[in-house]
Motif scaffolding. Structure first.
Motif, PDB file in Angstrom:
ATOM      1  N   ASP A 258       0.829  -1.223   0.000  1.00  0.00           N
ATOM      2  CA  ASP A 258       0.000   0.000   0.000  1.00  0.00           C
ATOM      3  C   ASP A 258       0.853   1.258   0.000  1.00  0.00           C
ATOM      4  O   ASP A 258       0.563   2.229   0.716  1.00  0.00           O
ATOM      5  N   VAL A 259       1.895   1.270  -0.803  1.00  0.00           N
ATOM      6  CA  VAL A 259       2.834   2.383  -0.778  1.00  0.00           C
ATOM      7  C   VAL A 259       2.169   3.686  -1.221  1.00  0.00           C
ATOM      8  O   VAL A 259       2.479   4.767  -0.688  1.00  0.00           O
ATOM      9  N   GLY A 260       1.215   3.622  -2.162  1.00  0.00           N
ATOM     10  CA  GLY A 260       0.551   4.841  -2.632  1.00  0.00           C
ATOM     11  C   GLY A 260      -0.246   5.541  -1.553  1.00  0.00           C
ATOM     12  O   GLY A 260      -0.007   6.722  -1.253  1.00  0.00           O
ATOM     13  N   PRO A 261      -1.223   4.843  -0.943  1.00  0.00           N
ATOM     14  CA  PRO A 261      -1.988   5.490   0.135  1.00  0.00           C
ATOM     15  C   PRO A 261      -1.109   5.939   1.305  1.00  0.00           C
ATOM     16  O   PRO A 261      -1.333   7.017   1.877  1.00  0.00           O
ATOM     17  N   ARG A 262      -0.128   5.147   1.657  1.00  0.00           N
ATOM     18  CA  ARG A 262       0.731   5.533   2.788  1.00  0.00           C
ATOM     19  C   ARG A 262       1.548   6.776   2.461  1.00  0.00           C
ATOM     20  O   ARG A 262       1.780   7.630   3.325  1.00  0.00           O
ATOM     21  N   LEU A 263       1.975   6.875   1.212  1.00  0.00           N
ATOM     22  CA  LEU A 263       2.735   8.059   0.810  1.00  0.00           C
ATOM     23  C   LEU A 263       1.867   9.307   0.867  1.00  0.00           C
ATOM     24  O   LEU A 263       2.281  10.335   1.403  1.00  0.00           O
TER      25      LEU A 263
ATOM     26  N   GLU B  90      -7.913  11.582   5.311  1.00  0.00           N
ATOM     27  CA  GLU B  90      -8.357  10.264   4.864  1.00  0.00           C
ATOM     28  C   GLU B  90      -9.215  10.341   3.611  1.00  0.00           C
ATOM     29  O   GLU B  90      -9.175   9.436   2.776  1.00  0.00           O
ATOM     30  N   GLU B  91      -9.994  11.409   3.457  1.00  0.00           N
ATOM     31  CA  GLU B  91     -10.756  11.592   2.228  1.00  0.00           C
ATOM     32  C   GLU B  91      -9.821  11.717   1.029  1.00  0.00           C
ATOM     33  O   GLU B  91     -10.032  11.096  -0.030  1.00  0.00           O
ATOM     34  N   LEU B  92      -8.789  12.522   1.193  1.00  0.00           N
ATOM     35  CA  LEU B  92      -7.845  12.722   0.095  1.00  0.00           C
ATOM     36  C   LEU B  92      -7.021  11.474  -0.171  1.00  0.00           C
ATOM     37  O   LEU B  92      -6.694  11.168  -1.325  1.00  0.00           O
ATOM     38  N   VAL B  93      -6.681  10.746   0.891  1.00  0.00           N
ATOM     39  CA  VAL B  93      -5.963   9.480   0.710  1.00  0.00           C
ATOM     40  C   VAL B  93      -6.809   8.521  -0.121  1.00  0.00           C
ATOM     41  O   VAL B  93      -6.307   7.832  -1.019  1.00  0.00           O
ATOM     42  N   ALA B  94      -8.108   8.475   0.156  1.00  0.00           N
ATOM     43  CA  ALA B  94      -8.999   7.569  -0.575  1.00  0.00           C
ATOM     44  C   ALA B  94      -9.059   7.929  -2.056  1.00  0.00           C
ATOM     45  O   ALA B  94      -9.148   7.036  -2.915  1.00  0.00           O
ATOM     46  N   TRP B  95      -9.018   9.222  -2.373  1.00  0.00           N
ATOM     47  CA  TRP B  95      -9.068   9.648  -3.763  1.00  0.00           C
ATOM     48  C   TRP B  95      -7.722   9.496  -4.469  1.00  0.00           C
ATOM     49  O   TRP B  95      -7.647   8.990  -5.596  1.00  0.00           O
ATOM     50  N   VAL B  96      -6.674   9.972  -3.837  1.00  0.00           N
ATOM     51  CA  VAL B  96      -5.378  10.103  -4.512  1.00  0.00           C
ATOM     52  C   VAL B  96      -4.505   8.859  -4.342  1.00  0.00           C
ATOM     53  O   VAL B  96      -3.720   8.518  -5.238  1.00  0.00           O
ATOM     54  N   GLY B  97      -4.629   8.178  -3.211  1.00  0.00           N
ATOM     55  CA  GLY B  97      -3.774   7.032  -2.920  1.00  0.00           C
ATOM     56  C   GLY B  97      -3.742   5.974  -4.010  1.00  0.00           C
ATOM     57  O   GLY B  97      -2.653   5.546  -4.433  1.00  0.00           O
ATOM     58  N   PRO B  98      -4.915   5.512  -4.521  1.00  0.00           N
ATOM     59  CA  PRO B  98      -4.891   4.490  -5.574  1.00  0.00           C
ATOM     60  C   PRO B  98      -4.201   4.957  -6.855  1.00  0.00           C
ATOM     61  O   PRO B  98      -3.558   4.161  -7.551  1.00  0.00           O
TER      62      PRO B  98
END
Length: 200
Positions: A92-97, A184-192
């Protein structure tokens, strides 16, 4: 006794040298922020730090070396966060980043050094080369090895550009609803999307 006294003197010189080095870095960061790469001079930075010009060259060799140390010393660039995230694991490197990047900016006010870094890289070829050689290139090599992907440099630059744009919109322009969205909202959008850039 003489040995211990000699060791204390060497230790004291080392601490004093490190303190001077840190003052130079802080003075350089302030100068580069105000004046950019071209406007800042070694002589002015040395004066701000209260050291001799020769000491700046002793620690950093030249202006490029000082720019690298002062602008890349702190975790201002998205790719610095990526290196840290990779050290902690590959899953999960994208969301964690994205989460780490946003938490850094939410907790630590001071967007200007990041803008200075990008402005200098945009207008000055040497600054751009320093940024690539010191950060983008090594991270791209690591991504290529860790995830066995091609076009690793393009991938890391896409990550850096995406997160830089997000940070600029959220913290500099304060565009809604990005400015008031939760991390967390932005992580959900941008992370993937960041995950796809790095590993797809």
């Amino acid at each position: 006794m003489l040995v211990r006294m000699s060791e204390r003197r060497r230790s004291g010189r080392w601490r004093t040298g490190q303190q001077s080095k840190q003052r130079i870095i802080e003075a350089a960061r302030a100068r580069f922020t105000r004046e950019g790469y071209d406007g800042a001079t070694i002589r002015a930075i040395a004066a701000d730090a209260g050291v001799d010009v020769a000491m700046v060259y002793y620690f950093f060799d030249n202006k490029e070396g000082l720019f690298t140390a002062s602008t890349l010393a702190g975790p201002e660039h998205p790719l610095q966060h990526l290196a840290t995230v990779l050290d902690e694991g590959r899953d999960d490197v994208g969301p964690r980043l994205v989460r780490r990047f946003l938490q850094h900016w939410d907790e630590d006010a001071g967007f200007e050094p990041f803008l200075t870094l990008w402005r200098s890289a945009a207008i000055h070829p040497k600054a751009r080369k320093v940024l690539h050689d010191s950060l983008a290139g090594p991270i791209a090599s690591r991504i290529a090895e860790e995830f066995e992907v091609s076009d690793a440099e393009l991938r890391v630059e896409l990550v850096a550009s995406h997160l830089a744009g997000l940070a600029f919109a959220r913290y500099q322009l304060k565009i809604e609803p990005m400015a008031s969205s939760s991390i967390e909202e932005l992580v959900a959008w941008v992370g993937p999307t960041v995950q796809r850039y790095l590993t797809a």
